[in-house]
Write a protein that holds these residues in place. Structure first.
Motif, PDB file in Angstrom:
ATOM      1  N   UNK A 151      -9.383   6.461  -3.438  1.00 45.16           N
ATOM      2  CA  UNK A 151      -8.545   7.401  -4.183  1.00 45.16           C
ATOM      3  C   UNK A 151      -7.465   6.670  -4.968  1.00 45.16           C
ATOM      4  N   UNK A 152      -6.966   5.570  -4.423  1.00 47.75           N
ATOM      5  CA  UNK A 152      -5.973   4.773  -5.134  1.00 47.75           C
ATOM      6  C   UNK A 152      -6.626   4.026  -6.288  1.00 47.75           C
ATOM      7  N   UNK A 153      -7.780   3.449  -6.046  1.00 52.94           N
ATOM      8  CA  UNK A 153      -8.456   2.643  -7.068  1.00 52.94           C
ATOM      9  C   UNK A 153      -8.733   3.448  -8.334  1.00 52.94           C
ATOM     10  N   UNK A 154      -8.976   4.737  -8.171  1.00 53.88           N
ATOM     11  CA  UNK A 154      -9.252   5.593  -9.324  1.00 53.88           C
ATOM     12  C   UNK A 154      -8.011   5.864 -10.168  1.00 53.88           C
ATOM     13  N   UNK A 155      -6.828   5.591  -9.618  1.00 52.07           N
ATOM     14  CA  UNK A 155      -5.594   5.990 -10.305  1.00 52.07           C
ATOM     15  C   UNK A 155      -4.751   4.811 -10.780  1.00 52.07           C
ATOM     16  N   UNK A 206       0.815  -1.214   0.000  1.00 52.38           N
ATOM     17  CA  UNK A 206       0.000   0.000   0.000  1.00 52.38           C
ATOM     18  C   UNK A 206       0.842   1.255   0.000  1.00 52.38           C
ATOM     19  N   UNK A 207       1.887   1.269   0.828  1.00 46.21           N
ATOM     20  CA  UNK A 207       2.781   2.433   0.855  1.00 46.21           C
ATOM     21  C   UNK A 207       3.509   2.581  -0.465  1.00 46.21           C
ATOM     22  N   UNK A 208       3.904   1.465  -1.062  1.00 48.10           N
ATOM     23  CA  UNK A 208       4.617   1.509  -2.340  1.00 48.10           C
ATOM     24  C   UNK A 208       3.737   2.096  -3.437  1.00 48.10           C
ATOM     25  N   UNK A 209       2.506   1.667  -3.519  1.00 50.36           N
ATOM     26  CA  UNK A 209       1.616   2.204  -4.556  1.00 50.36           C
ATOM     27  C   UNK A 209       1.499   3.718  -4.432  1.00 50.36           C
ATOM     28  N   UNK A 210       1.336   4.212  -3.233  1.00 47.97           N
ATOM     29  CA  UNK A 210       1.213   5.667  -3.049  1.00 47.97           C
ATOM     30  C   UNK A 210       2.498   6.381  -3.469  1.00 47.97           C
ATOM     31  N   UNK A 211       3.646   5.817  -3.144  1.00 47.27           N
ATOM     32  CA  UNK A 211       4.907   6.425  -3.544  1.00 47.27           C
ATOM     33  C   UNK A 211       5.038   6.468  -5.066  1.00 47.27           C
ATOM     34  N   UNK A 261      -4.765  -7.726  -6.939  1.00 47.95           N
ATOM     35  CA  UNK A 261      -5.383  -7.718  -5.619  1.00 47.95           C
ATOM     36  C   UNK A 261      -6.500  -8.755  -5.574  1.00 47.95           C
ATOM     37  N   UNK A 262      -6.576  -9.477  -4.465  1.00 48.29           N
ATOM     38  CA  UNK A 262      -7.631 -10.492  -4.338  1.00 48.29           C
ATOM     39  C   UNK A 262      -9.021  -9.870  -4.326  1.00 48.29           C
ATOM     40  N   UNK A 263      -9.162  -8.759  -3.627  1.00 49.77           N
ATOM     41  CA  UNK A 263     -10.465  -8.123  -3.458  1.00 49.77           C
ATOM     42  C   UNK A 263     -10.301  -6.630  -3.715  1.00 49.77           C
ATOM     43  N   UNK A 264     -10.738  -6.171  -4.881  1.00 45.74           N
ATOM     44  CA  UNK A 264     -10.538  -4.774  -5.265  1.00 45.74           C
ATOM     45  C   UNK A 264     -11.266  -3.809  -4.343  1.00 45.74           C
ATOM     46  N   UNK A 265     -12.304  -4.279  -3.633  1.00 48.84           N
ATOM     47  CA  UNK A 265     -13.036  -3.384  -2.739  1.00 48.84           C
ATOM     48  C   UNK A 265     -12.188  -2.951  -1.548  1.00 48.84           C
TER      49      UNK A 265
END
Length: 295
Positions: free
Chosen positions: A39-43, A13-18, A30-34
């Protein structure tokens, strides 16, 4: 395109934001996109499923320049060896099929350790499999995660103690998960490196468990002690939580190797991460304890 596995975990999670902050194109598995932050899912581009599934990887890896690889824990797996091997074989084969140029994996410090080390031995075998995929590979080789102590918040706040199997007066190498994410982000965005290499990454201090207890107590404003568990008591605790005998063996071998100094050789050459244990206590552990008290 950079593909990230385990994007809802502490490291992923931290890596994706970076990576998003650096303007990178990111695809997540990801096993469960929900479970992804809205805000991350949109990008990001999302591939739903498990990354030990070749069909899922065949959706995730086309066009990928780099892959971040982390095997999620699974206490129900028949063994750590089987669990890691299943992921590693699927990942290495998919990397080869799709010509992914660079792979960064999260592993353990202690490569070259010759005695059984349970989960850590399984991680070393994973590295060998991924290194043979044809991609440039970096194994981020880690010691004890500081965040493991968050699982003992109740004991820390209610009993004034935390429990490990380590000797109280011997330094324990530690690392903050945000520093693992930072190192992975640097490698994934600057892909000038080639070949295969293990990269030990340790926190900058050399605290004993007793000194760690003192640091925790100072931040929480109350006495905290370190209590060493015997390996037999640790095994009994695992069984009381429903662990099977193979899981008990994998976990006790891992902690026995830690007690025997599996990290020591890497401590001499490790890159030192920015987050020291005392800073982590103030920035992560104390807020978590405050939130627990307020809930």
């Amino acid at each position: 395109m950079i593909v990230v596995t385990t994007p809802t975990g502490q490291i992923g999670g931290a890596l994706v934001r970076l990576l998003l902050d650096r303007g990178e194109d990111v695809r997540v598995v990801v096993r469960d996109a929900s479970r992804l932050d809205g805000a991350v899912r949109e990008r990001v581009a999302v591939v739903e499923g498990a990354h030990d599934d070749p069909a899922v990887l065949d959706k995730a890896l086309p066009g990928a320049d780099a892959l971040f690889w982390l095997v999620p824990p699974n206490p129900a797996a028949p063994s750590a060896e089987a669990h890691y091997a299943g992921f590693a074989r699927a990942g290495a084969a998919a990397v080869a099929r799709h010509g992914v140029g660079h792979v960064v994996g999260v592993s353990s410090a202690g490569h070259g350790w010759t005695k059984p080390a349970g989960v850590l031995t399984a991680a070393f075998a994973m590295d060998a499999e991924l290194a043979a995929s044809g991609a440039a590979y970096r194994a981020l080789s880690m010691p004890f995660y500081m965040e493991n102590l968050l699982g003992q918040l109740d004991a820390i706040t209610e009993q004034g103690a935390f429990y490990l199997t380590c000797a109280p007066d011997q330094p324990l190498a530690t690392i903050a998960t945000r520093d693992i994410a930072g190192a992975a982000a640097d490698l994934l965005t600057d892909r000038s490196w080639t070949g295969q290499e293990n990269l030990p990454l340790f926190g900058p201090d050399r605290l004993t468990p007793d000194a760690m207890a003192e640091a925790i107590g100072r931040e929480l404003g109350r006495p905290v002690a370190y209590r060493r568990m015997s390996m037999d008591d640790f095994a009994s605790l695992l069984r009381s939580r429903g662990a099977g005998e193979q899981t008990v063996k994998d976990m006790t071998e891992m902690f026995a190797a830690q007690d025997d100094g599996i990290y020591d050789a890497d401590w001499k050459t490790a890159t030192l991460a920015p987050t020291d244990f005392r800073a982590w206590c103030g920035q992560v552990l104390r807020p978590a304890a405050d939130a627990r008290a307020a809930s």
